[in-house]
Design a protein around this motif. Structure first.
Motif, mmCIF file in Angstrom:
data_model
loop_
_atom_site.group_PDB
_atom_site.id
_atom_site.type_symbol
_atom_site.label_atom_id
_atom_site.label_comp_id
_atom_site.label_asym_id
_atom_site.label_seq_id
_atom_site.Cartn_x
_atom_site.Cartn_y
_atom_site.Cartn_z
ATOM 1 N N GLN A 7 0.832 -1.191 0.000
ATOM 2 C CA GLN A 7 0.000 0.000 0.000
ATOM 3 C C GLN A 7 0.872 1.249 0.000
ATOM 4 N N ILE A 8 0.474 2.217 -0.788
ATOM 5 C CA ILE A 8 1.078 3.547 -0.743
ATOM 6 C C ILE A 8 -0.055 4.514 -0.453
ATOM 7 N N TYR A 9 0.090 5.340 0.562
ATOM 8 C CA TYR A 9 -1.002 6.249 0.888
ATOM 9 C C TYR A 9 -0.475 7.667 1.115
ATOM 10 N N GLY A 10 -1.401 8.616 0.949
ATOM 11 C CA GLY A 10 -1.034 10.036 1.013
ATOM 12 C C GLY A 10 -0.901 10.598 -0.392
ATOM 13 N N LEU A 11 -1.440 11.781 -0.597
ATOM 14 C CA LEU A 11 -1.489 12.374 -1.938
ATOM 15 C C LEU A 11 -0.109 12.487 -2.577
ATOM 16 N N ARG A 12 0.817 13.099 -1.881
ATOM 17 C CA ARG A 12 2.136 13.325 -2.469
ATOM 18 C C ARG A 12 2.867 12.007 -2.706
ATOM 19 N N SER A 13 2.727 11.058 -1.795
ATOM 20 C CA SER A 13 3.406 9.763 -1.960
ATOM 21 C C SER A 13 2.910 9.034 -3.200
ATOM 22 N N HIS A 65 -4.265 2.365 8.940
ATOM 23 C CA HIS A 65 -4.382 3.246 10.096
ATOM 24 C C HIS A 65 -3.519 4.493 9.917
ATOM 25 N N GLY A 66 -2.842 4.582 8.771
ATOM 26 C CA GLY A 66 -1.993 5.737 8.507
ATOM 27 C C GLY A 66 -2.793 6.949 8.046
ATOM 28 N N ASN A 67 -2.114 8.065 7.899
ATOM 29 C CA ASN A 67 -2.735 9.313 7.427
ATOM 30 C C ASN A 67 -2.865 9.246 5.909
ATOM 31 N N HIS A 68 -3.944 8.653 5.435
ATOM 32 C CA HIS A 68 -4.076 8.366 4.002
ATOM 33 C C HIS A 68 -4.454 9.587 3.166
ATOM 34 N N GLN A 69 -4.957 10.645 3.787
ATOM 35 C CA GLN A 69 -5.336 11.875 3.078
ATOM 36 C C GLN A 69 -6.340 11.625 1.942
ATOM 37 N N GLY A 70 -7.114 10.559 2.089
ATOM 38 C CA GLY A 70 -8.142 10.289 1.097
ATOM 39 C C GLY A 70 -7.692 9.470 -0.097
ATOM 40 N N ILE A 71 -6.501 8.866 -0.031
ATOM 41 C CA ILE A 71 -5.977 8.117 -1.187
ATOM 42 C C ILE A 71 -5.109 6.947 -0.727
ATOM 43 N N ILE A 72 -5.391 5.774 -1.261
ATOM 44 C CA ILE A 72 -4.541 4.603 -1.049
ATOM 45 C C ILE A 72 -4.334 3.931 -2.403
ATOM 46 N N ALA A 73 -3.083 3.681 -2.749
ATOM 47 C CA ALA A 73 -2.741 2.988 -3.992
ATOM 48 C C ALA A 73 -2.208 1.601 -3.656
#
Length: 246
Positions: A7-13, A65-73
């Protein structure tokens, strides 16, 4: 064999992952997400034809449970190939190539089983649609017994376009379907060939059936009126092997 999708999460990531050519199999995006960064992300996803699933925030919270900022790839454990690149390469190397086209197969274990049988029967590449089919997951890799790393998988926007391209390349197309009286055993499979297998529930779509060169069925002698798609695919492939071995 244990293979897990990352999983990659967070807009910038996620934006950086796309820019660095990371292979993403799917992106979960929070419904109603706004802002310049989210618009930039959506634009990049659509340009790359990466599948987007718009979900409520509760779904994302369950995934991480991370700070996904509305996006998970979700990353893919394998690369995907362009159709034209693979077909041209195979045609330059083989006189009678063999392809499998999967029309919306949804079960990852069926997908993995088909990949395993395809590799064992000399299939040169598998073609799937970018949206609507089973993703490549750890279960897919495990069920394929590692065969997924040995056979190219091409993602296309539309199955019908892939069929038209193959036909233009003098590759015969055969659809597995119960909606025909012609048996697979009556067809000449000893030629450049693409076999189309349909989804578990609906089979090959009507629009695809309308454009293939041949339709073929398997004899069913019991009371059950259909086979599991991975079993049916194996029967078609081994009949192809038999004819090519004569």
């Amino acid at each position: 064999m244990e293979t897990k999708n990352t999983q990659i999460y967070g807009l910038r990531s996620v934006i950086e992952a796309i820019d660095s050519q990371e292979t993403l199999s799917k992106v979960y995006l929070q419904r109603g997400l706004t802002g310049a960064s989210s618009y930039e992300l959506i634009k990049k996803l659509k340009k790359k034809s990466i599948e987007i699933s718009y979900v409520p925030v509760e779904k994302l919270n369950r995934l991480t449970h991370g700070n996904h900022q509305g996006i998970i790839a979700i990353t893919s454990p394998i690369p995907f190939y362009g159709l034209e690149e693979i077909v041209e390469k195979i045609l330059s190397e083989k006189e009678k190539p063999l392809f499998i086209i999967l029309d919306q197969i949804s079960d990852v274990r069926n997908f993995g089983a088909i990949i395993r049988t395809a590799e064992c029967t000399g299939v040169d590449a598998i073609i799937i649609q970018k949206k609507g089919g089973a993703p490549v997951t750890g279960d897919t890799v495990k069920t394929s017994a590692g065969a997924i790393f040995k056979i190219p998988i091409c993602k296309v926007d539309h199955i019908k376009d892939a069929i038209f391209y193959l036909k233009a390349s003098n590759i015969n197309t055969v659809s597995a379907t119960e909606k025909t009286d012609k048996s697979v055993y009556d067809l000449d499979l000893n030629q450049p060939l693409a076999i189309i297998m349909g989804s578990e529930g609906k089979g090959v779509s009507k629009s695809v059936l309308n454009i293939v060169d041949h339709k073929a069925s398997l004899p069913l002698l019991g009371d059950v009126n259909s086979l599991n798609v991975s079993v049916a695919c194996g029967a078609f492939l081994y009949e192809t092997v038999r004819q090519r071995s004569l």
